[in-house]
Enzyme design. Structure first.
Site, short mmCIF file in Angstrom:
data_model
loop_
_atom_site.label_atom_id
_atom_site.label_comp_id
_atom_site.label_asym_id
_atom_site.label_seq_id
_atom_site.Cartn_x
_atom_site.Cartn_y
_atom_site.Cartn_z
N HIS A 77 0.84 -1.20 0.00
CA HIS A 77 0.00 0.00 0.00
C HIS A 77 0.88 1.25 0.00
O HIS A 77 1.86 1.33 0.73
CB HIS A 77 -0.91 0.03 1.23
CG HIS A 77 -2.07 -0.92 1.13
ND1 HIS A 77 -2.81 -1.31 2.23
CD2 HIS A 77 -2.62 -1.57 0.06
CE1 HIS A 77 -3.76 -2.14 1.84
NE2 HIS A 77 -3.66 -2.31 0.54
N TYR A 130 -8.16 -2.16 8.04
CA TYR A 130 -8.06 -3.47 8.69
C TYR A 130 -8.04 -3.35 10.20
O TYR A 130 -8.39 -4.30 10.91
CB TYR A 130 -6.83 -4.21 8.18
CG TYR A 130 -6.91 -4.51 6.71
CD1 TYR A 130 -7.85 -5.42 6.22
CD2 TYR A 130 -6.08 -3.88 5.79
CE1 TYR A 130 -7.95 -5.67 4.86
CE2 TYR A 130 -6.18 -4.13 4.44
CZ TYR A 130 -7.12 -5.03 3.98
OH TYR A 130 -7.22 -5.28 2.64
#
Length: 335
Positions: A292, A301
């Site tokens: 990312h 998350y």
């Protein structure tokens, strides 16, 4: 305007070229496509998505008879475009993505002197609820991984694929493009090329390394032909397994394991990240493993982990409510 001129072999978006053919937009869009591919080095599927989103805007301009000359849309025209998309029942997420594509395109147009102004940042995308990724439990993952029949050539291949994706969190496109030389079984790591052809190293657990070794030693040798090259995962004809092929494998075994019908390849990546955070992994480490660019992308998350923690608490703690209610119902039923 020839197809060779627009390099359709790399990025085929016929709806776009049909809309802008013969207008001043065509050469500008051609240069922008080259910019995305050569300068920004975005993956071909990503460039295709950008150009498809721009195709929608060009068709909007064509509907209004506004394709004759290149001008940057003002706020009124942009609001009309968003309303036009909504009237055609585009999802809010799709509308936001298309607006982002416009911002990027007209930002480039302004930087290269093709337009004088750019008002795309002055219009807000529609608000949308934050959707948490669908994640399965560790026990469900174990059941899922056990589904393939590893006594067969294709079953052993499937087990290696499932183990790799869950152990490393790679995208399906990254698994598909992986070569044998990219996998270091002794070091338990893989080299992958993510979005924008950026290289990163992902890690493998003992189980994934074991099944990849078994696959390379046995199944791959049986599947390999002259056309296989260095491809890691092969189809039954010896060619490189496609993204759709990997997605079909994941879907087939997920259904056999009794997982939700919505479970797909990316949910293995979601589960990988969430299980790492649940185990105490640092957010930055998970961000690097996932490839990312921004920590905000990985941040979702932590919300999943918090939701799971809340569920476990409500189900397990005697003073939390759910367990106490269940005990009351059990006592009432016993009377």
């Amino acid at each position: 305007m020839s197809q060779t001129e627009f390099e359709p072999a790399k990025v085929s978006v016929p709806g776009l070229w049909n809309a802008v053919g013969g207008t001043d937009w065509a050469p500008a869009l051609k240069e922008y496509q080259k910019h995305l591919l050569a300068i920004r080095q975005l993956a071909t599927p990503t460039v295709r998505n950008y150009m498809n989103d721009l195709s929608t805007f060009m068709n909007f301009l064509a509907d209004g008879g506004c394709l004759d000359e290149i001008t940057s849309p003002d706020r009124r025209q942009l609001r009309s475009y968003l309303a036009w998309l909504a009237s055609r029942r585009y999802a809010k997420a799709s509308i936001s993505r298309k607006l982002t594509a416009l911002r990027t395109f007209f930002g480039w147009m302004q930087e290269t002197g093709r337009v004088e102004s750019n008002e795309t940042d002055m219009v807000s995308a529609p608000k949308q609820p934050r959707m948490l990724p669908y994640v399965v439990s560790e026990s469900e993952i174990e059941r899922f991984l056990d589904v393939p029949d590893t006594s067969t050539t294709l079953g052993l291949r499937d087990r290696a694929i499932l183990e790799l994706i869950y152990a490393s969190g790679v995208r399906v496109s990254e698994a598909r493009s992986m070569d044998v030389a990219d996998v270091g079984l002794k070091a338990r790591e893989c080299r992958v090329f993510g979005k924008g052809s950026k290289q990163r190293i992902v890690l493998l657990g003992g189980s994934a390394a074991k099944w990849l070794t078994e696959y390379i030693t046995h199944s791959r040798l049986k599947l390999a032909t002259r056309r296989s090259g260095d491809a890691m995962f092969l189809n039954n004809l010896g060619g490189r397994l496609s993204e759709r092929g990997i997605q079909s494998i994941v879907k087939k075994h997920a259904l056999a394991a009794g997982l939700d019908a919505m479970f797909h390849t990316h949910n293995l990546r979601h589960s990988f990240a969430t299980h790492l955070l649940n185990g105490g992994a640092d957010l930055r480490v998970v961000q690097d493993l996932l490839g990312h660019e921004s920590p905000s992308t990985t941040q979702v998350y932590t919300h999943v982990s918090a939701e799971q923690a809340r569920k476990v608490y409500l189900d397990a703690h005697p003073g939390a409510g759910r367990r106490r209610d269940a005990q009351r119902r059990k006592s009432r039923d016993a009377l």
